[in-house]
Motif scaffolding. Structure first.
Motif, PDB file in Angstrom:
ATOM      1  N   THR A 178     -47.947  47.370 -29.355  1.00 42.86           N
ATOM      2  CA  THR A 178     -48.032  47.555 -30.810  1.00 42.86           C
ATOM      3  C   THR A 178     -48.238  49.034 -31.136  1.00 42.86           C
ATOM      4  N   PRO A 179     -47.242  49.878 -30.905  1.00 41.89           N
ATOM      5  CA  PRO A 179     -47.422  51.310 -31.186  1.00 41.89           C
ATOM      6  C   PRO A 179     -47.738  51.609 -32.651  1.00 41.89           C
ATOM      7  N   ALA A 180     -47.234  50.784 -33.576  1.00 39.89           N
ATOM      8  CA  ALA A 180     -47.490  51.036 -34.992  1.00 39.89           C
ATOM      9  C   ALA A 180     -48.970  50.918 -35.326  1.00 39.89           C
ATOM     10  N   ARG A 181     -49.705  50.129 -34.556  1.00 40.04           N
ATOM     11  CA  ARG A 181     -51.138  49.935 -34.824  1.00 40.04           C
ATOM     12  C   ARG A 181     -51.906  51.243 -34.683  1.00 40.04           C
ATOM     13  N   TYR A 182     -51.454  52.109 -33.777  1.00 38.08           N
ATOM     14  CA  TYR A 182     -52.193  53.339 -33.492  1.00 38.08           C
ATOM     15  C   TYR A 182     -51.609  54.578 -34.161  1.00 38.08           C
ATOM     16  N   ALA A 183     -50.487  54.422 -34.858  1.00 43.70           N
ATOM     17  CA  ALA A 183     -49.870  55.563 -35.541  1.00 43.70           C
ATOM     18  C   ALA A 183     -50.785  56.169 -36.608  1.00 43.70           C
ATOM     19  N   PRO A 184     -51.489  55.368 -37.435  1.00 45.47           N
ATOM     20  CA  PRO A 184     -52.378  55.979 -38.429  1.00 45.47           C
ATOM     21  C   PRO A 184     -53.512  56.788 -37.812  1.00 45.47           C
ATOM     22  N   LEU A 185     -54.056  56.318 -36.698  1.00 45.63           N
ATOM     23  CA  LEU A 185     -55.136  57.054 -36.051  1.00 45.63           C
ATOM     24  C   LEU A 185     -54.612  58.365 -35.460  1.00 45.63           C
ATOM     25  N   LEU A 186     -53.422  58.344 -34.893  1.00 45.43           N
ATOM     26  CA  LEU A 186     -52.840  59.576 -34.366  1.00 45.43           C
ATOM     27  C   LEU A 186     -52.521  60.562 -35.490  1.00 45.43           C
ATOM     28  N   ALA A 187     -52.103  60.045 -36.640  1.00 46.79           N
ATOM     29  CA  ALA A 187     -51.861  60.920 -37.791  1.00 46.79           C
ATOM     30  C   ALA A 187     -53.167  61.550 -38.281  1.00 46.79           C
ATOM     31  N   ALA A 188     -54.238  60.752 -38.265  1.00 49.64           N
ATOM     32  CA  ALA A 188     -55.543  61.283 -38.643  1.00 49.64           C
ATOM     33  C   ALA A 188     -55.996  62.344 -37.638  1.00 49.64           C
ATOM     34  N   PHE A 189     -55.689  62.124 -36.375  1.00 51.18           N
ATOM     35  CA  PHE A 189     -56.028  63.107 -35.347  1.00 51.18           C
ATOM     36  C   PHE A 189     -55.293  64.422 -35.591  1.00 51.18           C
ATOM     37  N   ASP A 190     -54.030  64.347 -35.994  1.00 47.96           N
ATOM     38  CA  ASP A 190     -53.270  65.557 -36.326  1.00 47.96           C
ATOM     39  C   ASP A 190     -53.971  66.335 -37.447  1.00 47.96           C
ATOM     40  N   ALA A 191     -54.451  65.603 -38.459  1.00 52.00           N
ATOM     41  CA  ALA A 191     -55.143  66.251 -39.568  1.00 52.00           C
ATOM     42  C   ALA A 191     -56.462  66.868 -39.116  1.00 52.00           C
ATOM     43  N   PHE A 192     -57.162  66.178 -38.227  1.00 51.12           N
ATOM     44  CA  PHE A 192     -58.405  66.704 -37.666  1.00 51.12           C
ATOM     45  C   PHE A 192     -58.147  67.999 -36.899  1.00 51.12           C
ATOM     46  N   VAL A 193     -57.112  68.016 -36.062  1.00 48.30           N
ATOM     47  CA  VAL A 193     -56.774  69.202 -35.279  1.00 48.30           C
ATOM     48  C   VAL A 193     -56.437  70.368 -36.211  1.00 48.30           C
ATOM     49  N   ALA A 194     -55.662  70.092 -37.255  1.00 44.86           N
ATOM     50  CA  ALA A 194     -55.299  71.145 -38.207  1.00 44.86           C
ATOM     51  C   ALA A 194     -56.536  71.701 -38.915  1.00 44.86           C
ATOM     52  N   ALA A 195     -57.454  70.821 -39.291  1.00 47.67           N
ATOM     53  CA  ALA A 195     -58.670  71.261 -39.966  1.00 47.67           C
ATOM     54  C   ALA A 195     -59.545  72.094 -39.029  1.00 47.67           C
ATOM     55  N   GLN A 196     -59.653  71.671 -37.763  1.00 45.61           N
ATOM     56  CA  GLN A 196     -60.441  72.428 -36.795  1.00 45.61           C
ATOM     57  C   GLN A 196     -59.824  73.801 -36.543  1.00 45.61           C
ATOM     58  N   ALA A 197     -58.493  73.861 -36.494  1.00 50.57           N
ATOM     59  CA  ALA A 197     -57.821  75.135 -36.297  1.00 50.57           C
ATOM     60  C   ALA A 197     -58.068  76.063 -37.481  1.00 50.57           C
ATOM     61  N   ALA A 198     -58.016  75.518 -38.698  1.00 51.92           N
ATOM     62  CA  ALA A 198     -58.273  76.316 -39.893  1.00 51.92           C
ATOM     63  C   ALA A 198     -59.718  76.796 -39.929  1.00 51.92           C
ATOM     64  N   PHE A 199     -60.650  75.908 -39.536  1.00 50.77           N
ATOM     65  CA  PHE A 199     -62.054  76.267 -39.516  1.00 50.77           C
ATOM     66  C   PHE A 199     -62.296  77.396 -38.510  1.00 50.77           C
ATOM     67  N   GLY A 200     -61.679  77.289 -37.335  1.00 54.27           N
ATOM     68  CA  GLY A 200     -61.831  78.315 -36.321  1.00 54.27           C
ATOM     69  C   GLY A 200     -61.241  79.649 -36.765  1.00 54.27           C
ATOM     70  N   HIS A 201     -60.105  79.595 -37.452  1.00 55.78           N
ATOM     71  CA  HIS A 201     -59.491  80.833 -37.952  1.00 55.78           C
ATOM     72  C   HIS A 201     -60.373  81.481 -38.996  1.00 55.78           C
ATOM     73  N   ALA A 202     -60.932  80.679 -39.906  1.00 62.40           N
ATOM     74  CA  ALA A 202     -61.807  81.220 -40.944  1.00 62.40           C
ATOM     75  C   ALA A 202     -63.052  81.840 -40.330  1.00 62.40           C
ATOM     76  N   ALA A 203     -63.585  81.180 -39.318  1.00 61.87           N
ATOM     77  CA  ALA A 203     -64.772  81.721 -38.652  1.00 61.87           C
ATOM     78  C   ALA A 203     -64.488  83.042 -37.968  1.00 61.87           C
ATOM     79  N   SER A 204     -63.300  83.153 -37.367  1.00 63.71           N
ATOM     80  CA  SER A 204     -62.933  84.401 -36.681  1.00 63.71           C
ATOM     81  C   SER A 204     -62.720  85.539 -37.659  1.00 63.71           C
ATOM     82  N   GLN A 205     -62.355  85.181 -38.904  1.00 62.36           N
ATOM     83  CA  GLN A 205     -62.149  86.183 -39.938  1.00 62.36           C
ATOM     84  C   GLN A 205     -63.429  86.528 -40.699  1.00 62.36           C
ATOM     85  N   GLY A 206     -64.511  85.777 -40.365  1.00 59.47           N
ATOM     86  CA  GLY A 206     -65.780  86.011 -41.016  1.00 59.47           C
ATOM     87  C   GLY A 206     -65.852  85.490 -42.433  1.00 59.47           C
ATOM     88  N   THR A 207     -65.032  84.466 -42.749  1.00 56.90           N
ATOM     89  CA  THR A 207     -65.052  83.890 -44.098  1.00 56.90           C
ATOM     90  C   THR A 207     -65.736  82.544 -44.089  1.00 56.90           C
TER      91      THR A 207
END
Length: 207
Positions: A178-207
């Motif tokens: 049932t791959p469709a069952r886990y697609a929403p969680l993987l999409a949420a993981f993509d959003a989490f990774v993007a948010a963590q990357a943005a947070f890390g970039h902001a921290a490196s810029q001192g903002t």
């Protein structure tokens, strides 16, 4: 509340600092095959780790923290007495120094299987296997990823290395067909990774 005070305040649900709270990405997912996450102690407070999001999202999951587990207690955790009918399988790549019987997802029944995953870097997870012979003896399920990891915020040391969340979702999807069952969680993981990357970039810029 000061910025310093906000960082110290933990979310009561995900137990992360408020600035890195996971709750926005928790995605309730009714997995048929229960998952046991064995987490290395150094991963517990790793802000970029995926295991906590995975556990909070899956309906049937449990996490134990340790490196060398109690050999008297581990069998009951791997195969709870009330659920002995399930076969316990370790999700881990094939390794020449640690031979174990291999299994295929196609040959396993989701309702009669329990999946165990090690949460840690490649080196940490390999050490966990060396320190726990009972884990080495488990039938082993290895994945063949069909693409690179989505986990862009942590460096992979092997081409087939995935995050704990990715590997678990891929294995569960194959087991349960049932791959469709886990697609929403993987999409949420993509959003989490993007948010963590943005947070890390902001921290490196001192903002």
């Amino acid at each position: 509340m000061s910025d310093k005070g906000e960082r110290r305040t933990l979310c009561p649900r995900c137990e992360r600092p408020l600035k890195t709270c996971l709750c926005a990405w928790i995605t309730p997912t009714a997995n048929e095959t229960p998952l046991l996450i064995l987490q290395h102690p150094l991963e517990v407070h790793q802000a970029k780790g995926s295991a906590r999001l995975l556990q909070l999202s899956l309906q049937h999951s449990h996490t134990l923290v340790g490196e060398a587990f109690d050999p008297m207690a581990l069998p009951a955790w791997l195969s709870p007495p009330q659920d002995e009918a399930r076969q316990t399988v370790l999700l881990y790549p094939a390794h020449a120094d640690l031979p174990a019987p291999s299994v295929s997802a196609d040959d396993l029944q989701p309702a009669r299987t329990r999946l165990v995953v090690l949460d840690g870097t490649w080196r940490k997870s390999l050490r966990m296997l060396h320190l726990n012979p009972q884990l080495q003896a488990l039938p082993r399920l290895a994945l063949q990823p069909d693409g690179p990891s989505r986990y862009l915020i942590r460096k992979a040391h092997r081409p087939d290395q995935l995050s704990t969340l990715e590997a678990s979702c891929m294995a569960l999807a194959q087991l349960e067909r049932t791959p469709a069952r886990y697609a929403p969680l993987l999409a949420a993981f993509d959003a989490f990774v993007a948010a963590q990357a943005a947070f890390g970039h902001a921290a490196s810029q001192g903002t």
